[in-house]
Design an enzyme around this catalytic site. Sequence first.
Site, mmCIF file in Angstrom:
data_model
loop_
_atom_site.group_PDB
_atom_site.id
_atom_site.type_symbol
_atom_site.label_atom_id
_atom_site.label_comp_id
_atom_site.label_asym_id
_atom_site.label_seq_id
_atom_site.Cartn_x
_atom_site.Cartn_y
_atom_site.Cartn_z
ATOM 1 C CB CYS A 271 -0.928 0.000 1.205
ATOM 2 S SG CYS A 271 -1.836 1.563 1.362
ATOM 3 C CB CYS B 23 0.694 1.396 4.421
ATOM 4 S SG CYS B 23 -0.970 1.040 5.048
ATOM 5 C CG ASP C 102 -2.197 14.769 -4.868
ATOM 6 O OD1 ASP C 102 -3.175 14.072 -4.550
ATOM 7 O OD2 ASP C 102 -1.527 14.580 -5.910
ATOM 8 C CG HIS D 177 -4.603 -0.494 4.716
ATOM 9 N ND1 HIS D 177 -4.096 0.184 3.633
ATOM 10 C CD2 HIS D 177 -5.517 -1.357 4.231
ATOM 11 C CE1 HIS D 177 -4.680 -0.262 2.535
ATOM 12 N NE2 HIS D 177 -5.544 -1.195 2.862
ATOM 13 N N GLY E 82 -13.195 6.938 -9.091
ATOM 14 C CA GLY E 82 -11.881 7.414 -9.497
ATOM 15 C C GLY E 82 -10.801 7.191 -8.454
ATOM 16 C CB THR F 249 -5.687 6.078 -8.460
ATOM 17 O OG1 THR F 249 -5.265 7.193 -7.684
ATOM 18 C CG2 THR F 249 -6.536 6.564 -9.623
ATOM 19 C CG HIS G 251 -6.778 9.218 -0.591
ATOM 20 N ND1 HIS G 251 -6.820 7.862 -0.887
ATOM 21 C CD2 HIS G 251 -7.017 9.858 -1.763
ATOM 22 C CE1 HIS G 251 -7.059 7.709 -2.174
ATOM 23 N NE2 HIS G 251 -7.190 8.898 -2.730
ATOM 24 C CG HIS H 197 -8.328 14.282 -2.904
ATOM 25 N ND1 HIS H 197 -7.247 14.280 -3.762
ATOM 26 C CD2 HIS H 197 -8.852 13.030 -2.987
ATOM 27 C CE1 HIS H 197 -7.118 13.093 -4.342
ATOM 28 N NE2 HIS H 197 -8.090 12.318 -3.883
HETATM 29 P P1 AMP Z 1 -7.390 9.176 -5.765
HETATM 30 O O1 AMP Z 1 -7.442 9.264 -7.262
HETATM 31 O O2 AMP Z 1 -8.559 9.834 -5.080
HETATM 32 O O3 AMP Z 1 -7.182 7.750 -5.299
HETATM 33 O O4 AMP Z 1 -6.155 10.041 -5.308
HETATM 34 C C1 AMP Z 1 -4.862 9.544 -5.189
HETATM 35 C C2 AMP Z 1 -3.969 10.757 -5.113
HETATM 36 O O5 AMP Z 1 -2.703 10.355 -4.627
HETATM 37 C C3 AMP Z 1 -3.736 11.433 -6.471
HETATM 38 O O6 AMP Z 1 -4.199 12.778 -6.407
HETATM 39 C C4 AMP Z 1 -2.226 11.339 -6.654
HETATM 40 O O7 AMP Z 1 -1.685 12.483 -7.273
HETATM 41 C C5 AMP Z 1 -1.745 11.172 -5.227
HETATM 42 N N1 AMP Z 1 -0.467 10.508 -5.094
HETATM 43 C C6 AMP Z 1 -0.072 9.360 -5.700
HETATM 44 N N2 AMP Z 1 1.167 9.037 -5.317
HETATM 45 C C7 AMP Z 1 1.563 9.983 -4.415
HETATM 46 C C8 AMP Z 1 2.756 10.210 -3.661
HETATM 47 N N3 AMP Z 1 3.812 9.373 -3.727
HETATM 48 N N4 AMP Z 1 2.815 11.298 -2.856
HETATM 49 C C9 AMP Z 1 1.760 12.148 -2.790
HETATM 50 N N5 AMP Z 1 0.609 11.986 -3.470
HETATM 51 C C10 AMP Z 1 0.516 10.928 -4.289
HETATM 52 ZN ZN ZN Z 2 -2.543 1.523 3.473
#
Ligand code: AMP
Ligand code: ZN
Length: 115
Positions: free
Chosen positions: A5, A8, A31, A47, A94, A96, A101, A103
């Site tokens: 993860c 994590c 982000d 987690h 959406g 990913t 989390h 935002h």
């Molecule tokens: P979501 O699409 O809601 O799952 O948001 C995942 C977010 O994590 C996206 O806005 C990515 O830009 C962000 N993200 C992915 N990898 C990292 C990282 N290593 N550090 C900070 N943010 C990240």
């Molecule tokens: Zn996690």
Amino acid sequence: MADDCLFCKIVAGDIPCEEVYSDDDVFAFRDINPAAPTHILVIPKKHLASVAAATPADEALMGKILLKANEIGQAEDLHSSGFRYVINTGKDGGQTVDHLHLHILGGRGLFWPPG
Ligand code: AMP
Ligand code: ZN
């Protein structure tokens, strides 16, 4: 800590991030691909795969995430201009990264409805 993860690993310090806030339960960081001038992710340290995976045992934690987001937004000077919280969930939502989390988006006018 869940194996494989990304968030994590960020909490554990195994992957670097730009930390904004940390306590026993909650972690916040910028982000990596900001969608607005201010774009911060607020996550539980434990987690949880998504907001849909939260149970009644997580009631206090869920409240804490929201209230810490408020404190962070205030420190980032978002409260006079406004801001948006987003919790993408699942494929159609959406999401990913499969670690809950929230935002925090602010610093510009945001469009509605979202895409
Ligand atoms: P979501 O699409 O809601 O799952 O948001 C995942 C977010 O994590 C996206 O806005 C990515 O830009 C962000 N993200 C992915 N990898 C990292 C990282 N290593 N550090 C900070 N943010 C990240
Ligand atoms: Zn996690």
